[in-house]
Design a protein around this motif. Structure first.
Motif, mmCIF file in Angstrom:
data_model
loop_
_atom_site.group_PDB
_atom_site.id
_atom_site.type_symbol
_atom_site.label_atom_id
_atom_site.label_comp_id
_atom_site.label_asym_id
_atom_site.label_seq_id
_atom_site.Cartn_x
_atom_site.Cartn_y
_atom_site.Cartn_z
ATOM 1 N N ALA A 1 0.808 -1.270 0.140
ATOM 2 C CA ALA A 1 -0.134 0.080 0.035
ATOM 3 C C ALA A 1 0.952 1.229 -0.192
ATOM 4 O O ALA A 1 0.637 2.172 -0.730
ATOM 5 C CB ALA A 1 -0.764 -0.095 1.324
ATOM 6 N N VAL A 2 1.886 1.339 0.761
ATOM 7 C CA VAL A 2 2.737 2.402 0.994
ATOM 8 C C VAL A 2 3.518 2.766 -0.547
ATOM 9 O O VAL A 2 3.735 3.892 -0.817
ATOM 10 C CB VAL A 2 3.879 2.425 2.191
ATOM 11 C CG1 VAL A 2 4.909 3.529 2.124
ATOM 12 C CG2 VAL A 2 2.905 2.376 3.637
ATOM 13 N N LEU A 3 4.191 1.685 -1.051
ATOM 14 C CA LEU A 3 4.851 1.585 -2.272
ATOM 15 C C LEU A 3 4.023 1.895 -3.227
ATOM 16 O O LEU A 3 4.412 2.688 -4.263
ATOM 17 C CB LEU A 3 5.782 0.357 -2.506
ATOM 18 C CG LEU A 3 6.763 0.064 -1.470
ATOM 19 C CD1 LEU A 3 7.398 -1.369 -1.699
ATOM 20 C CD2 LEU A 3 8.027 1.152 -1.401
ATOM 21 N N GLY A 4 2.674 1.288 -3.361
ATOM 22 C CA GLY A 4 1.986 1.800 -4.350
ATOM 23 C C GLY A 4 1.438 3.403 -4.407
ATOM 24 O O GLY A 4 1.244 3.652 -5.593
ATOM 25 N N LEU A 5 1.298 3.602 -3.217
ATOM 26 C CA LEU A 5 0.927 5.036 -2.980
ATOM 27 C C LEU A 5 2.139 5.984 -3.483
ATOM 28 O O LEU A 5 2.011 7.103 -4.362
ATOM 29 C CB LEU A 5 0.623 5.402 -1.491
ATOM 30 C CG LEU A 5 0.068 7.071 -1.522
ATOM 31 C CD1 LEU A 5 -1.124 7.180 -2.455
ATOM 32 C CD2 LEU A 5 -0.093 7.073 0.011
ATOM 33 N N MET A 6 3.266 5.597 -3.189
ATOM 34 C CA MET A 6 4.533 6.293 -3.809
ATOM 35 C C MET A 6 4.581 6.334 -5.223
ATOM 36 O O MET A 6 4.999 7.201 -5.942
ATOM 37 C CB MET A 6 5.881 5.769 -3.132
ATOM 38 C CG MET A 6 5.911 5.938 -1.841
ATOM 39 S SD MET A 6 7.473 4.987 -1.274
ATOM 40 C CE MET A 6 7.484 5.367 0.416
ATOM 41 N N ARG A 7 4.261 5.178 -5.740
ATOM 42 C CA ARG A 7 4.261 5.057 -7.187
ATOM 43 C C ARG A 7 3.214 5.915 -8.104
ATOM 44 O O ARG A 7 3.449 6.527 -8.795
ATOM 45 C CB ARG A 7 4.093 3.553 -7.842
ATOM 46 C CG ARG A 7 4.451 3.197 -9.124
ATOM 47 C CD ARG A 7 4.423 1.603 -9.630
ATOM 48 N NE ARG A 7 5.073 1.687 -10.917
ATOM 49 C CZ ARG A 7 6.266 1.324 -11.220
ATOM 50 N NH1 ARG A 7 7.084 1.123 -10.071
ATOM 51 N NH2 ARG A 7 6.462 1.149 -12.399
#
Length: 392
Positions: free
Chosen positions: A141-147
């Motif tokens: 979730a965190v990395l997807g939001l960063m992307r």
């Protein structure tokens, strides 16, 4: 069985943003392919297992005593070193070299994971697989939001993606509640499966909310002043267009027709770029408004002799397609000292491509008007096939 299916759907939703950029370029045949990383979910899955192994002792032992404090600090440092390649993997090429930003994001990811593990310690500590999946869901979730923040250039496209995730969260949430599950289980009493499903659901909700906030923050200035320079539009590598560079861009005319033309970048502003257009049409009869460009001097930048329009045009950032090369020093010095470069003639209303409906359509990755490459042929119409350009 229903809980297993709901968890699988949520896992796929969380993993999808890790694979590739969330948006496609406007002209897929003209820009570079968006950045894809098919192995990202597997790499994040392995990294999540390692991070769970490192974070779990920190949560259990805590910073009690000097010896335990040093052990926890060492484990957290190792956790940051594991998180760093995952953060770098989902970042666009232009940010991979920013070591400080990547390190700061890795620290933030570890802090979020440590907080989630501390909240769910009693429930997920009994089953390693459950703990690893909780860490994966949070990390995804965190990395997807960063992307999404890095690649989500067109705000209404990003908002539509957030809405899709929200609808999926609503459907799965109803499914979980209808089958007797709960979305807010007690970590001390709930089973590992119930905690796992709840974390997957809340991670999806967080990803959706983060995308919606990012879209709203970008949409307001987009509609007020035009597309921003940051982040870069999808499909371009060299960004932003440097002063003195020659790019191909979609140049909009007063009748809303637009056409791809080489342009020479003069100056950046917050909402658009001031450029001079280049045409291959003979302008020898209008030398006072055009500058002749000889192919011998523009080798590798232009394909034929051209004419540089000395009237400044305004182009939104989203309409730049790819870079050709640099303006020769002699021509640039001539433009700065002797050439009669003039501002766009005063007309009623904003420059072409900058009215509200232009900005609204561009936020959807669309374009108002007609592509000037479309030509009439007898009773029907045909479209000239766009040629592809691989190099940038």
């Amino acid at each position: 069985m229903q809980a297993f299916l709901a968890g699988a759907v949520l896992l796929v939703c969380l993993s999808a943003p890790l694979i590739g950029g969330v948006q496609q370029p406007r002209l897929r045949t003209k820009r570079l392919t968006p950045e894809y990383s098919g192995g990202a979910p597997f790499a994040v899955g392995f990294g999540s297992w390692v991070m769970w192994v490192l974070v779990f002792p920190v949560v259990r032992v805590g910073f009690t005593g000097t010896r335990n404090t040093w052990i926890c600090v060492a484990l957290l440092v190792l956790c940051v070193l594991v998180a760093r390649p995952m953060v770098r993997m989902v970042a666009p090429a232009r940010l991979k070299g920013s070591r400080l930003l990547v390190a700061a994001r890795a620290v933030g990811l570890c802090c979020v994971l440590a907080g989630v593990m501390a909240l769910l310690d009693a429930g997920v500590g009994r089953q390693p697989m459950a703990g690893m999946t909780v860490v994966y869901a949070t990390a995804a979730a965190v990395l997807g939001l960063m992307r999404a923040v890095d690649h989500g250039y067109f705000p209404l496209v990003l908002l539509w993606s957030a809405l899709q995730k929200a609808l999926l969260a609503v459907a799965t949430g109803y499914w979980i509640d209808h089958t007797g599950g709960t979305l807010v289980p007690d970590p001390d009493d709930a089973t590992a499966g119930a905690l796992l499903l709840a974390v997957l659901w809340w991670s999806t909700v967080g990803l959706s909310a983060g995308c919606a906030v990012a879209a709203a923050v970008r949409l307001v200035p987009w509609l007020r002043t035009g597309p921003p320079a940051r982040p870069a539009p999808p499909g371009v590598k060299s960004w932003p267009p440097a002063v003195g560079d020659v790019w191909t861009a979609e140049l909009t005319h007063d009748d809303n027709n637009y056409k791809e033309r080489p342009v020479l970048v003069l100056e950046h502003t917050p909402g658009f770029v001031r450029v001079l257009g280049i045409t291959s049409v003979d302008k020898s009869g209008r030398r006072h408004g055009y500058l002749k460009l000889h192919l011998s001097e523009w080798e590798g930048v232009l394909k034929k002799d051209g004419w540089l329009n000395l009237e400044i045009a305004h182009i939104p950032y989203c309409d730049f397609l790819w870079r050709h090369g640099e303006c020769p020093d002699r021509v640039w010095n001539l433009l700065c000292t002797k050439a009669d470069v003039r501002e766009r003639r005063a007309k009623v209303g904003p420059a072409p491509g900058f009215t509200f409906h232009h900005r609204l359509r561009s936020a959807m990755n669309k374009h108002v008007g007609h592509d000037a490459r479309k030509v009439r042929a007898d009773a029907g119409s045909r479209v000239r096939q766009p040629w592809t350009r691989e190099r940038v």
